[in-house]
Design an enzyme around this catalytic site. Sequence first.
Site, PDB file in Angstrom:
ATOM      1  CB  SER C 227      -0.877   0.070   1.271  1.00  0.00           C
ATOM      2  OG  SER C 227      -1.954  -0.815   1.215  1.00  0.00           O
ATOM      3  CB  SER C 265      -1.202  -1.565  -3.651  1.00  0.00           C
ATOM      4  OG  SER C 265      -0.408  -0.572  -3.048  1.00  0.00           O
ATOM      5  CG  ASP C 267      -1.676   2.371  -4.200  1.00  0.00           C
ATOM      6  OD1 ASP C 267      -1.278   1.719  -3.221  1.00  0.00           O
ATOM      7  OD2 ASP C 267      -1.326   2.127  -5.365  1.00  0.00           O
TER       8      ASP C 267
END
Lengths: 341, 341, 341, 341
Positions: C227, C265, C267
């Site tokens: 992340s 991830s 983000d």
Amino acid sequence: MLARDFGIACGTLPTGALNAITDVPGVLVGHRTLRSGDVNTGVTAILPHGRNLYREKVRAATDVINGFGKSTGLIQINELGTIETPILLTNTFSVSACATALIRSAIDLNPDIGRETATVNPVVCECNDGALSDIQALAVTEEDARAAIADAGRSVAQGSVGAGTGMSCFGFKAGIGTSSRRLTFGGEDRHLGVLVLSNFGRAGDLVLPDGRRPTPADDSVRGENGSVIIVLATDVDLEHRQLARVTKRCAAGLARLGSFWGNGSGDIAIGFNPKAILPHDGEEAFLAQRILNEKLIDVLFQAAAEATAEAVLNSMCAAEPFVGRSGAYRPSLADWLTKRI
Amino acid sequence: MLARDFGIACGTLPTGALNAITDVPGVLVGHRTLRSGDVNTGVTAILPHGRNLYREKVRAATDVINGFGKSTGLIQINELGTIETPILLTNTFSVSACATALIRSAIDLNPDIGRETATVNPVVCECNDGALSDIQALAVTEEDARAAIADAGRSVAQGSVGAGTGMSCFGFKAGIGTSSRRLTFGGEDRHLGVLVLSNFGRAGDLVLPDGRRPTPADDSVRGENGSVIIVLATDVDLEHRQLARVTKRCAAGLARLGSFWGNGSGDIAIGFNPKAILPHDGEEAFLAQRILNEKLIDVLFQAAAEATAEAVLNSMCAAEPFVGRSGAYRPSLADWLTKRI
Amino acid sequence: MLARDFGIACGTLPTGALNAITDVPGVLVGHRTLRSGDVNTGVTAILPHGRNLYREKVRAATDVINGFGKSTGLIQINELGTIETPILLTNTFSVSACATALIRSAIDLNPDIGRETATVNPVVCECNDGALSDIQALAVTEEDARAAIADAGRSVAQGSVGAGTGMSCFGFKAGIGTSSRRLTFGGEDRHLGVLVLSNFGRAGDLVLPDGRRPTPADDSVRGENGSVIIVLATDVDLEHRQLARVTKRCAAGLARLGSFWGNGSGDIAIGFNPKAILPHDGEEAFLAQRILNEKLIDVLFQAAAEATAEAVLNSMCAAEPFVGRSGAYRPSLADWLTKRI
Amino acid sequence: MLARDFGIACGTLPTGALNAITDVPGVLVGHRTLRSGDVNTGVTAILPHGRNLYREKVRAATDVINGFGKSTGLIQINELGTIETPILLTNTFSVSACATALIRSAIDLNPDIGRETATVNPVVCECNDGALSDIQALAVTEEDARAAIADAGRSVAQGSVGAGTGMSCFGFKAGIGTSSRRLTFGGEDRHLGVLVLSNFGRAGDLVLPDGRRPTPADDSVRGENGSVIIVLATDVDLEHRQLARVTKRCAAGLARLGSFWGNGSGDIAIGFNPKAILPHDGEEAFLAQRILNEKLIDVLFQAAAEATAEAVLNSMCAAEPFVGRSGAYRPSLADWLTKRI
């Protein structure tokens, strides 16, 4: 006849003097109506102000309530937060003619468009009037679009007029309707006004503010495959995020009438502030702007919901019974209400 | 007492056998109620199914109607379209305790979490019960959250119970309410159910389906600063986009009661399908899935709007008059309705 | 060591004096680092300003680049456009402890919260450091969160520190990184700064601005399941929509390093302006605000992309080689670069 | 010449046999090029399949990377997740002519449109070629749009052709480019292909995968006021949410070339699956569908980013130097690369 002529008000806030979107200073509305044979359609123009909109853009925002629709221009409004042409309403297959008319008009006024400066974003919204009009005829011309703009004034004809000529709501004839609310902020008088192009709702689903459920006499109940376009104007200072929040509340007004924002209905709202000018030209780094204290925004939410509901009812009350394409018939809500008074 | 005990129904679709979210097969609901001194709060747990949710995630979607709220877990639901824990409802300042309880429970059942496999996304939604409860006490513990989950069953207590203990609506006492609609697709029986944690609406704004406007006797009208959480379940096969569209229609149910999705109200809807399992494990490249023919989706929209409105009214009708923190009083809508029958 | 110590710059704009988010006047950063046994984690605090954030909220916006994450507080930022607590970064399972610490701190400073006024929206973002730390330990306490806030100052430690202690990027050790760009508008000096908590990217995918592709020596290539949290600050006057547009460009900085915003991830980018104060109190109807001439916004987009990429590289260059949970090893990008000079 | 002829590849995945969007089975591409005097424009048509698209709609999704653009049809794609016409690309002021052509073609094939069944949603995307073409001429006709559709085949001409005739990128001549990636899922061969209409990027901002920064010889650096349209096709089974996630990764491909999705650039991506048919007719309640195991989606993200970047480079490498309106000149990236081999 309008809703209040039958004792029907939506909500509790006071209306503006005209009970119309044109209570918001600067806003102008015009129509071009086409009725000939199986063609029952037209164009309605909303001008945020009467000056050069490309040079003096106005703050704007949109809400896609249900996206089964073919309106154009919304993506740029969302990104830049501005409108730079009149807003035209028409039938689904006449969006292109209206968009081209807006492009040519903008070039006429601003010969630098597409040469020394950027292009222009035409805003055209639509409903499908195919049930009452021969939509395959693509009957609207660029000249019709220009005529609607040229017709713009503060007085707003309602019902089966302009883009509303061939529209229906909840099994009744509908079309163009408008309503407004008067507000006070910091001692200053302000307004929020709404104009709708109404063409949504299944017969039998309409609920009036008093709980009555008007249903057309003949039971040609059909699926929800119309649409509604809601144009909201306010002269309350709002940043784009706030204006988007207010514009979103138009959907609540539809729901209060019994709509659930049906699958086949392209329900679109556009909000703008005719007094919030974003200049096309000018090189200053920063612009001064006022924004509303967020704690006071509820009354605008309320006004958006109330005025939307009332504008829809006005579009129905103002419309006479109508015989359209291939003899298709839509009764008048005014007649239904008259019999029950 | 529920709304139908007073002759009040929302809309026209038939209810499920329980008129509760647990009419959707698999769904379970449990409560933990805390009442002690100025503390009037609790936890409500909705389990999409009774098995290991981390291993058998369910299809889910959300709608942020108005984002003045502190719910957690929604972002991942939107991205991945799944829920992998029970949904917990509580007061605003107890989200953390509930989230930690969900994390620990998931680890207990799945020791590979955060080691050999991914982490876990706790879903906790909240309303502010500060008007009737001492929210600064942070009274809810992880043990309370586990107790709500352990209490889960098909019978749903309503009114001032669980997370609803200290909640109010339109000036009346409110809390937990539920309702459902029975549907038929392709000859198969299906359901859509809604459970609400209701804590929204200004006194005076409530409109009943018959047009009446119940107002509390004392005029302690206050701003819209509550919230409402709407949990929707359906066993109709929908892809994520369709489920998101259905979930969005909960907002129409609120609007029909007079709400305009007020500024201070965190209005959040979460929808899921307990039968649409997305396995955490498994290495097949593709999963088989059925999706609804979009032409048939309107009845789900209608059911979402109707069941949401009725769930809110049930949360109010089921609640007794209530004296909360520092003697703050909320009357019962059931009493108002009883006097007017 | 930072990226520029190896001759690596991202883009062409000049940096601020510190090349840090704290070049933006008012912004403060603090850390609390936990290293003990298999626990390698911590908390990083970003304070938009050093005063009472609940009383003097700051303009803010977010961008969910990929929503596989458990950050909390974003929904209200989007709706209201403000932040009212410090921003805390930590590991995935410590969000709750940090959120509770923020709630208690806000109540300490503002005893009217949840009683006479609204509640408070804690903003906590996270990455999963489970590969290098025992995340099941839930090791971070409220006291740790307070310690990170108390540590806040203008000097920003980078690499394996605070929330970054156990984080990795592209197979190398990573953690906390920062970078800034100096800008000029209307003759006035302004800044845009970025701080990242970096924990994303598959080994082998990293691309440096000069086209080189550093790969860790051992080939423990693993899926994208980290992340990245990106916190952006700028003192350029922007309305919420503009700030959201700028914040969105952080994602371009990630992509330039070889990221494709992987499935696993989370983000997330948050942008704020420490000088754009939205007061909690005050009854004036309108607030004055300056907004940037949109024609000048490109340099902010460029700065956001450049500073994000450089902050990520700094987070890697500043980190020593690291041995974490169960002996898991991450080499240092600085070592890779040193060998190749 | 294409990028690979200069040894330039974007990323690491293998290309399809044609390295073109038409590697995805069913997809066809055609062009209509207009060059006359100051007019340098045209139309490019992408057909998801060669059959009746209105009757056999295909799964589709969009991503508005930066909304300074006038594309039409996106709103309905988002709501319903389908495309029901060819996708036409053209210049900004020719959207209307193309949309009308699509409407008339759909009516010709489906006379029930707007009469017994719904209307049709034309999908037309655009860039502003005003720098090299007389965009005020509104030169594209409905006949030109039909010609582009009639030209459709599996071979894709690139560079200054069709809608790309008058387009520029990073100060070089650009236009139409395409690229693809070959994938394997569950032992089955699949493809992801991209076609771009490229007209974005400031001169000097271009970065090649090897870190070189090609700049046009003359320093007519101008602001970012172009646009880019990205059309992505894949035959991997994805639900709408997944397809939207994949489509979003096209933006990463732009960023890797040095773009920051500039203010004046209408950057729009549309993704579709030619094999995922959603029939207009048919009354079954449920449709069977396969969806990808989400754990395997990263390779599609990677493919979208890689193919987008390479398609842009191909659009530039395939274009000869160009003299357009009023003598405006754009050099060829192929010449720049040839000199440096």
